[in-house]
Design an enzyme around this catalytic site. Structure first.
Site, mmCIF file in Angstrom:
data_model
loop_
_atom_site.group_PDB
_atom_site.id
_atom_site.type_symbol
_atom_site.label_atom_id
_atom_site.label_comp_id
_atom_site.label_asym_id
_atom_site.label_seq_id
_atom_site.Cartn_x
_atom_site.Cartn_y
_atom_site.Cartn_z
ATOM 1 N N ARG A 289 0.825 -1.210 0.000
ATOM 2 C CA ARG A 289 0.000 0.000 0.000
ATOM 3 C C ARG A 289 0.863 1.265 0.000
ATOM 4 O O ARG A 289 0.532 2.251 -0.657
ATOM 5 C CB ARG A 289 -0.945 -0.010 1.202
ATOM 6 C CG ARG A 289 -2.127 0.927 1.029
ATOM 7 C CD ARG A 289 -3.162 0.743 2.106
ATOM 8 N NE ARG A 289 -4.090 -0.329 1.797
ATOM 9 C CZ ARG A 289 -4.337 -1.348 2.600
ATOM 10 N NH1 ARG A 289 -3.725 -1.446 3.746
ATOM 11 N NH2 ARG A 289 -5.196 -2.271 2.247
ATOM 12 N N GLY A 290 1.983 1.231 0.729
ATOM 13 C CA GLY A 290 2.886 2.380 0.783
ATOM 14 C C GLY A 290 3.450 2.736 -0.581
ATOM 15 O O GLY A 290 3.498 3.907 -0.970
#
Length: 353
Positions: A289-290
């Site tokens: 997600r980062g």
């Protein structure tokens, strides 16, 4: 005539361009408006630092949107992902569709809200006796194509936070009761705010917010006086304030609209994407997600500045906002201020201090 009167008596909103400081929060909000797929923003900071004022100001700044008239979901007239089933049926049957322009929805989620209030309810009795799906829309329906603001999100029940994050990520809300299922569009920018003294969100929930902005109380006495005086002046003569800042507001509004249009054309070179993922890997960020959010935010920032190619400078401006809240593995740890992220970023991108 009625419309003019309602405008006259509506509560004036402090202009976004008049807000002093809090650059992190303002940037994060603008980027999420340019690309709602960034995944919202969590704003943590001291009490009385203008969190609510700034969030209401960005909603007021944005241009009106065209919605299907009398539709509880703010349906788009042509985008299927932003359309309720009733409107889809009308489009397929070539029925005429009336539309109107309205302010972008800005929905406040109260702290004591129940799941029914948030998601909506199905009238089971009506469904069984009359054979129709009687649905009472909730706050997620009202927030479609707008902003959903949750103050003190860290005090909200984890189950409700999960529902909000799921809807924000998928763009849909599904309500199921006694074997009856209703699904409607719920694409919104999720903005959460809170005071760290009252407790942090669990790392698993925090990770699902696209960005994390920190705000602190202004320490400079002169700046504090300026903020107090400006707020007092606005409360006394809001019409003069709104008139004074109208040009700046329109400039920023145009800049955001231009960025939204430019966004699909923005490119992020492969070698920069590799380096972003290298930063995430070195920081031991769980999941991908980062990486995804940093890529999206960098493109949105480039579009905001009228560029079609992401630069290292663009990435440096947003990477802390995207990653600082993903480093915490232990719920008892405090969130990194950003120094760790910047240190690794400079090492990977070979930037000298």
């Amino acid at each position: 005539m009625v419309i003019e009167n309602s405008k006259k008596f509506s509560n004036p909103v402090f202009p976004f361009t008049a807000i002093v400081g809090q650059e992190e929060m303002k940037l994060a909000l603008q980027l999420n408006v340019i690309d709602p797929k960034i995944g919202g923003v969590m704003i943590m900071g001291d009490r009385g630092t203008g969190k609510s004022t700034t969030i209401r100001a960005i909603a007021d700044l944005l241009p009106n949107i065209e919605v299907v008239k009398d539709d509880p979901f703010n349906s788009h007239k042509s985008d299927l992902d932003l359309m309720s089933n009733e409107v889809k049926d009308a489009v397929q049957n070539n029925e005429p569709i009336k539309t109107e322009f309205v302010k972008i929805p800005m929905v406040d989620l109260p702290l004591g809200a129940t799941e029914d209030r948030v998601c909506g309810t199905i009238d089971i009795e009506k469904a069984l006796t009359e054979g129709i799906k009687a649905f009472e829309p909730g706050l997620l329906a009202k927030a479609n194509r707008g902003i959903l603001y949750v103050d003190e999100v860290n005090l909200l029940d984890d189950h409700l936070v999960d529902i909000l994050l799921d809807s924000a990520a998928s763009g849909w809300n599904t309500v199921e009761r006694e074997g009856i299922s209703i699904r409607h569009p719920a694409r919104f920018v999720l903005v959460g705010s809170g005071n760290p003294e009252e407790g942090e969100l669990r790392p698993q929930l925090l990770d699902r917010f696209g960005m994390h902005a920190e705000i602190r109380t202004v320490k400079d006495p002169q700046l504090r006086v300026k903020v107090v005086e400006e707020r007092t002046s606005f409360d006394q003569t809001p019409e003069i304030w709104l008139e004074t800042y109208e040009e700046k507001q329109q400039e920023l509004r145009n800049k955001i609209i231009a960025a939204q249009k430019l966004l699909p054309q923005v490119e992020l070179d492969y070698n920069l994407r590799i380096k972003i993922s290298e930063v995430c890997s070195n920081l031991d960020v769980d999941g991908l997600r980062g990486d995804i959010v940093t890529n999206r935010a960098a493109k949105a920032y480039a579009a905001y500045n009228g560029q079609t190619k992401v630069t290292v400078e663009d990435i440096s401006q947003i990477i802390t906002l995207c990653l600082r809240h993903r480093l915490r593995k232990d719920p008892l740890e405090s969130i990194d201020s950003g120094n760790k992220v910047l240190k690794v970023f400079k090492e990977i991108f070979e930037i000298e201090d």
